[in-house]
Design a protein around this motif. Structure first.
Motif, PDB file in Angstrom:
ATOM      1  N   LYS A  41      12.816   5.375  -7.866  1.00 49.67           N
ATOM      2  CA  LYS A  41      11.824   5.259  -8.930  1.00 49.67           C
ATOM      3  C   LYS A  41      10.673   4.940  -8.343  1.00 49.67           C
ATOM      4  O   LYS A  41       9.350   5.437  -9.073  1.00 49.67           O
ATOM      5  N   THR A  42      10.332   3.917  -7.580  1.00 53.74           N
ATOM      6  CA  THR A  42       9.068   3.594  -7.001  1.00 53.74           C
ATOM      7  C   THR A  42       9.505   3.462  -5.560  1.00 53.74           C
ATOM      8  O   THR A  42      10.529   2.783  -5.093  1.00 53.74           O
ATOM      9  N   VAL A  43       8.237   3.341  -4.788  1.00 54.60           N
ATOM     10  CA  VAL A  43       8.329   3.167  -3.284  1.00 54.60           C
ATOM     11  C   VAL A  43       6.987   2.741  -2.651  1.00 54.60           C
ATOM     12  O   VAL A  43       5.865   3.502  -3.099  1.00 54.60           O
ATOM     13  N   ARG A  44       7.139   1.925  -1.681  1.00 56.55           N
ATOM     14  CA  ARG A  44       5.662   1.450  -1.070  1.00 56.55           C
ATOM     15  C   ARG A  44       6.004   1.632   0.509  1.00 56.55           C
ATOM     16  O   ARG A  44       7.099   1.264   0.845  1.00 56.55           O
ATOM     17  N   PHE A  45       5.240   2.324   1.145  1.00 57.73           N
ATOM     18  CA  PHE A  45       5.412   2.816   2.556  1.00 57.73           C
ATOM     19  C   PHE A  45       4.256   1.877   3.172  1.00 57.73           C
ATOM     20  O   PHE A  45       3.042   2.151   3.223  1.00 57.73           O
ATOM     21  N   LEU A  46       4.682   0.707   3.942  1.00 59.51           N
ATOM     22  CA  LEU A  46       3.698  -0.164   4.645  1.00 59.51           C
ATOM     23  C   LEU A  46       3.464   0.525   6.211  1.00 59.51           C
ATOM     24  O   LEU A  46       4.687   0.345   6.867  1.00 59.51           O
ATOM     25  N   LEU A  47       2.383   1.065   6.412  1.00 59.77           N
ATOM     26  CA  LEU A  47       2.518   1.769   7.674  1.00 59.77           C
ATOM     27  C   LEU A  47       1.590   1.005   8.708  1.00 59.77           C
ATOM     28  O   LEU A  47       0.795   0.434   8.531  1.00 59.77           O
ATOM     29  N   HIS A  48       2.236   0.914   9.832  1.00 60.10           N
ATOM     30  CA  HIS A  48       2.140   0.235  10.912  1.00 60.10           C
ATOM     31  C   HIS A  48       1.366   0.875  12.195  1.00 60.10           C
ATOM     32  O   HIS A  48       1.931   2.408  12.455  1.00 60.10           O
ATOM     33  N   GLY A  49       0.163   0.491  12.892  1.00 59.36           N
ATOM     34  CA  GLY A  49       0.015   1.209  14.037  1.00 59.36           C
ATOM     35  C   GLY A  49      -0.403   2.608  14.010  1.00 59.36           C
ATOM     36  O   GLY A  49      -1.504   2.889  13.150  1.00 59.36           O
ATOM     37  N   SER A  50      -0.029   3.527  14.955  1.00 62.62           N
ATOM     38  CA  SER A  50      -0.328   4.881  14.938  1.00 62.62           C
ATOM     39  C   SER A  50      -0.159   5.652  13.649  1.00 62.62           C
ATOM     40  O   SER A  50      -0.922   6.510  13.071  1.00 62.62           O
ATOM     41  N   PHE A  51       0.916   5.167  13.046  1.00 59.27           N
ATOM     42  CA  PHE A  51       1.289   5.824  11.616  1.00 59.27           C
ATOM     43  C   PHE A  51       0.178   5.467  10.718  1.00 59.27           C
ATOM     44  O   PHE A  51      -0.295   6.014   9.878  1.00 59.27           O
ATOM     45  N   ALA A  52      -0.390   4.159  10.457  1.00 58.71           N
ATOM     46  CA  ALA A  52      -1.584   3.852   9.777  1.00 58.71           C
ATOM     47  C   ALA A  52      -2.812   4.378  10.006  1.00 58.71           C
ATOM     48  O   ALA A  52      -3.378   4.969   9.099  1.00 58.71           O
TER      49      ALA A  52
END
Length: 222
Positions: A41-52
Protein backbone atom coordinates in the motif's frame (compact mmCIF):
# COMPACT_ATOMS: atom_id res chain seq x y z
CA UNK A 1 39.77 -20.60 -11.45
CA UNK A 2 36.18 -19.32 -11.40
CA UNK A 3 34.35 -19.70 -14.71
CA UNK A 4 31.78 -17.07 -15.61
CA UNK A 5 28.39 -17.97 -16.98
CA UNK A 6 26.99 -16.53 -20.20
CA UNK A 7 24.53 -14.58 -18.03
CA UNK A 8 27.42 -12.89 -16.20
CA UNK A 9 29.15 -11.96 -19.48
CA UNK A 10 26.15 -10.90 -21.58
CA UNK A 11 23.74 -9.85 -18.84
CA UNK A 12 19.99 -10.42 -18.50
CA UNK A 13 17.20 -9.95 -21.03
CA UNK A 14 16.00 -6.56 -19.86
CA UNK A 15 14.47 -3.18 -20.50
CA UNK A 16 17.42 -0.75 -20.21
CA UNK A 17 19.38 1.32 -19.87
CA UNK A 18 21.57 -0.36 -17.21
CA UNK A 19 21.89 -3.90 -15.88
CA UNK A 20 22.98 -2.58 -12.47
CA UNK A 21 20.62 0.38 -12.17
CA UNK A 22 17.63 -1.09 -13.98
CA UNK A 23 17.64 -4.92 -14.16
CA UNK A 24 19.22 -5.33 -10.73
CA UNK A 25 16.77 -2.80 -9.31
CA UNK A 26 13.82 -4.72 -10.78
CA UNK A 27 15.08 -7.87 -9.05
CA UNK A 28 15.37 -5.99 -5.76
CA UNK A 29 11.77 -4.91 -6.19
CA UNK A 30 10.77 -8.51 -7.00
CA UNK A 31 12.46 -9.74 -3.81
CA UNK A 32 10.73 -7.06 -1.74
CA UNK A 33 7.33 -7.90 -3.20
CA UNK A 34 7.73 -11.61 -2.53
CA UNK A 35 8.98 -11.04 1.01
CA UNK A 36 6.07 -8.71 1.79
CA UNK A 37 3.80 -11.50 0.48
CA UNK A 38 0.91 -9.16 -0.32
CA UNK A 39 0.20 -6.06 -2.38
CA UNK A 40 2.05 -3.04 -1.00
CA UNK A 41 0.00 0.00 0.00
CA UNK A 42 2.93 2.32 0.76
CA UNK A 43 6.66 2.09 0.13
CA UNK A 44 9.73 4.22 0.82
CA UNK A 45 12.88 3.59 -1.19
CA UNK A 46 15.95 4.97 0.63
CA UNK A 47 18.63 5.21 -2.06
CA UNK A 48 22.35 5.03 -1.29
CA UNK A 49 25.47 5.95 -3.26
CA UNK A 50 25.23 5.65 -7.03
CA UNK A 51 21.55 4.75 -6.77
CA UNK A 52 20.92 8.08 -5.01
CA UNK A 53 22.95 10.06 -7.54
CA UNK A 54 21.55 8.65 -10.79
CA UNK A 55 18.20 7.01 -10.02
CA UNK A 56 16.17 9.36 -12.21
CA UNK A 57 18.44 9.26 -15.25
CA UNK A 58 18.95 5.49 -15.17
CA UNK A 59 15.34 4.62 -14.39
CA UNK A 60 16.18 3.00 -11.05
CA UNK A 61 13.05 4.53 -9.53
CA UNK A 62 10.83 3.03 -12.24
CA UNK A 63 12.63 -0.32 -11.97
CA UNK A 64 12.30 -0.64 -8.19
CA UNK A 65 8.63 0.29 -8.29
CA UNK A 66 7.85 -2.04 -11.21
CA UNK A 67 9.68 -4.91 -9.52
CA UNK A 68 7.73 -4.41 -6.30
CA UNK A 69 4.50 -4.66 -8.30
CA UNK A 70 5.66 -7.96 -9.80
CA UNK A 71 6.98 -6.95 -13.22
CA UNK A 72 10.13 -8.72 -14.45
CA UNK A 73 13.32 -7.39 -16.03
CA UNK A 74 12.07 -7.84 -19.61
CA UNK A 75 8.66 -6.23 -19.05
CA UNK A 76 7.74 -3.35 -21.35
CA UNK A 77 5.61 -1.96 -18.51
CA UNK A 78 8.65 -0.76 -16.52
CA UNK A 79 8.64 2.76 -18.07
CA UNK A 80 4.97 3.07 -17.03
CA UNK A 81 5.57 2.11 -13.39
CA UNK A 82 4.44 5.48 -11.98
CA UNK A 83 1.11 5.30 -13.81
CA UNK A 84 0.63 1.65 -12.84
CA UNK A 85 1.32 2.45 -9.18
CA UNK A 86 -1.26 5.23 -9.32
CA UNK A 87 -3.81 2.79 -10.75
CA UNK A 88 -3.06 0.31 -7.95
CA UNK A 89 -3.29 2.97 -5.24
CA UNK A 90 0.34 2.43 -4.25
CA UNK A 91 1.92 5.44 -2.52
CA UNK A 92 5.70 5.71 -2.96
CA UNK A 93 8.67 7.98 -2.24
CA UNK A 94 12.33 7.94 -3.29
CA UNK A 95 14.75 9.46 -0.78
CA UNK A 96 18.55 9.77 -1.07
CA UNK A 97 20.30 8.62 2.10
CA UNK A 98 23.58 7.27 3.47
CA UNK A 99 23.41 3.61 4.53
CA UNK A 100 27.04 3.47 5.62
CA UNK A 101 29.64 0.96 4.42
CA UNK A 102 27.58 -0.87 1.82
CA UNK A 103 27.72 -1.44 -1.94
CA UNK A 104 27.19 1.84 -3.88
CA UNK A 105 24.09 0.43 -5.60
CA UNK A 106 22.11 -0.19 -2.42
CA UNK A 107 18.57 0.62 -1.32
CA UNK A 108 16.56 0.19 1.84
CA UNK A 109 12.95 -0.77 1.12
CA UNK A 110 10.32 0.07 3.74
CA UNK A 111 7.01 -1.34 2.52
CA UNK A 112 3.63 -1.66 4.19
CA UNK A 113 0.75 -3.88 3.10
CA UNK A 114 -2.63 -4.47 4.66
CA UNK A 115 -1.32 -7.09 7.09
CA UNK A 116 2.48 -7.11 6.81
CA UNK A 117 5.42 -4.74 6.70
CA UNK A 118 8.92 -5.08 5.30
CA UNK A 119 12.30 -3.58 6.18
CA UNK A 120 14.92 -4.80 3.69
CA UNK A 121 18.32 -3.61 2.51
CA UNK A 122 19.53 -4.98 -0.83
CA UNK A 123 22.23 -4.26 -3.40
CA UNK A 124 22.48 -4.52 -7.18
CA UNK A 125 25.79 -6.27 -7.85
CA UNK A 126 26.07 -5.87 -11.63
CA UNK A 127 24.89 -7.95 -14.57
CA UNK A 128 21.32 -7.82 -13.30
CA UNK A 129 22.19 -9.66 -10.08
CA UNK A 130 20.79 -8.55 -6.73
CA UNK A 131 21.40 -9.62 -3.14
CA UNK A 132 19.54 -8.96 0.09
CA UNK A 133 21.97 -7.71 2.75
CA UNK A 134 19.65 -7.16 5.71
CA UNK A 135 16.11 -8.18 6.65
CA UNK A 136 14.12 -7.01 9.66
CA UNK A 137 17.27 -5.50 11.14
CA UNK A 138 19.32 -8.70 10.88
CA UNK A 139 22.37 -8.93 8.58
CA UNK A 140 22.15 -11.85 6.13
CA UNK A 141 22.75 -12.63 2.46
CA UNK A 142 20.64 -14.27 -0.21
CA UNK A 143 19.85 -13.62 -3.86
CA UNK A 144 16.66 -15.59 -4.44
CA UNK A 145 18.17 -17.14 -7.58
CA UNK A 146 17.27 -20.55 -6.10
CA UNK A 147 14.01 -21.35 -4.27
CA UNK A 148 14.66 -19.84 -0.84
CA UNK A 149 12.90 -20.24 2.50
CA UNK A 150 13.28 -17.42 5.03
CA UNK A 151 12.31 -18.61 8.50
CA UNK A 152 11.93 -16.18 11.41
CA UNK A 153 12.22 -17.87 14.80
CA UNK A 154 13.69 -17.83 18.27
CA UNK A 155 17.29 -18.98 18.56
CA UNK A 156 16.82 -22.31 20.30
CA UNK A 157 18.78 -25.60 20.19
CA UNK A 158 17.46 -28.09 17.66
CA UNK A 159 15.89 -25.65 15.21
CA UNK A 160 18.26 -26.47 12.34
CA UNK A 161 17.99 -30.19 13.12
CA UNK A 162 14.18 -30.06 12.91
CA UNK A 163 14.30 -28.13 9.65
CA UNK A 164 16.88 -30.42 8.04
CA UNK A 165 15.03 -33.56 9.11
CA UNK A 166 11.71 -32.45 7.63
CA UNK A 167 13.31 -31.36 4.35
CA UNK A 168 15.14 -34.68 4.09
CA UNK A 169 12.00 -36.69 4.82
CA UNK A 170 10.08 -34.76 2.15
CA UNK A 171 12.82 -35.23 -0.46
CA UNK A 172 14.17 -31.67 -0.60
CA UNK A 173 17.90 -31.09 -1.05
CA UNK A 174 19.50 -28.17 0.81
CA UNK A 175 21.80 -26.10 -1.41
CA UNK A 176 22.78 -23.51 1.21
CA UNK A 177 21.86 -22.88 4.84
CA UNK A 178 22.69 -19.94 7.13
CA UNK A 179 21.42 -18.59 10.44
CA UNK A 180 21.75 -15.05 11.79
CA UNK A 181 20.56 -13.95 15.22
CA UNK A 182 20.31 -10.80 17.32
CA UNK A 183 21.52 -12.57 20.46
CA UNK A 184 21.63 -15.97 22.10
CA UNK A 185 18.03 -17.20 22.46
CA UNK A 186 16.86 -13.98 20.79
CA UNK A 187 15.23 -13.36 17.41
CA UNK A 188 16.86 -15.19 14.50
CA UNK A 189 16.41 -15.71 10.77
CA UNK A 190 17.42 -18.88 8.94
CA UNK A 191 17.89 -18.70 5.18
CA UNK A 192 17.52 -22.07 3.47
CA UNK A 193 18.11 -22.37 -0.27
CA UNK A 194 16.81 -25.60 -1.80
CA UNK A 195 16.98 -27.20 -5.24
CA UNK A 196 13.23 -27.73 -5.66
CA UNK A 197 10.25 -25.38 -5.50
CA UNK A 198 8.61 -25.84 -2.08
CA UNK A 199 5.04 -27.11 -2.10
CA UNK A 200 2.24 -25.65 0.00
CA UNK A 201 2.19 -28.98 1.87
CA UNK A 202 5.84 -28.53 2.84
CA UNK A 203 5.25 -24.99 4.07
CA UNK A 204 2.31 -26.16 6.18
CA UNK A 205 4.37 -29.03 7.59
CA UNK A 206 7.22 -26.72 8.55
CA UNK A 207 4.80 -24.25 10.16
CA UNK A 208 3.18 -26.91 12.33
CA UNK A 209 6.11 -29.20 13.18
CA UNK A 210 8.99 -26.85 14.03
CA UNK A 211 8.91 -25.38 17.56
CA UNK A 212 9.61 -21.65 17.95
CA UNK A 213 8.98 -20.91 14.25
CA UNK A 214 7.30 -17.50 14.04
CA UNK A 215 7.03 -16.90 10.32
CA UNK A 216 8.04 -18.51 7.04
CA UNK A 217 8.44 -16.70 3.72
CA UNK A 218 9.64 -17.87 0.34
CA UNK A 219 11.29 -16.11 -2.58
CA UNK A 220 12.45 -17.17 -6.00
CA UNK A 221 13.62 -14.68 -8.62
CA UNK A 222 15.28 -16.92 -11.25
Amino acid sequence: MKYMSAFEIIGPVMVGPSSSHTAGAVRIGNLAGQLLAEKAKTVRFLLHGSFAETYRGHGTDLALLAGLMGYTTDSESIPKAFQLALMEGLEYTFEPTNLGLVHPNTVQVLAQGEHHQLDMIASSLGGGKAEVQELDGLPLRFSGERPTLILSHKDKPGFIAHLSQILDQQGYNIARLSLDRQSRHGDAITVCEIDETPSSALLKLLSTKIPDLQNIRQVWVP
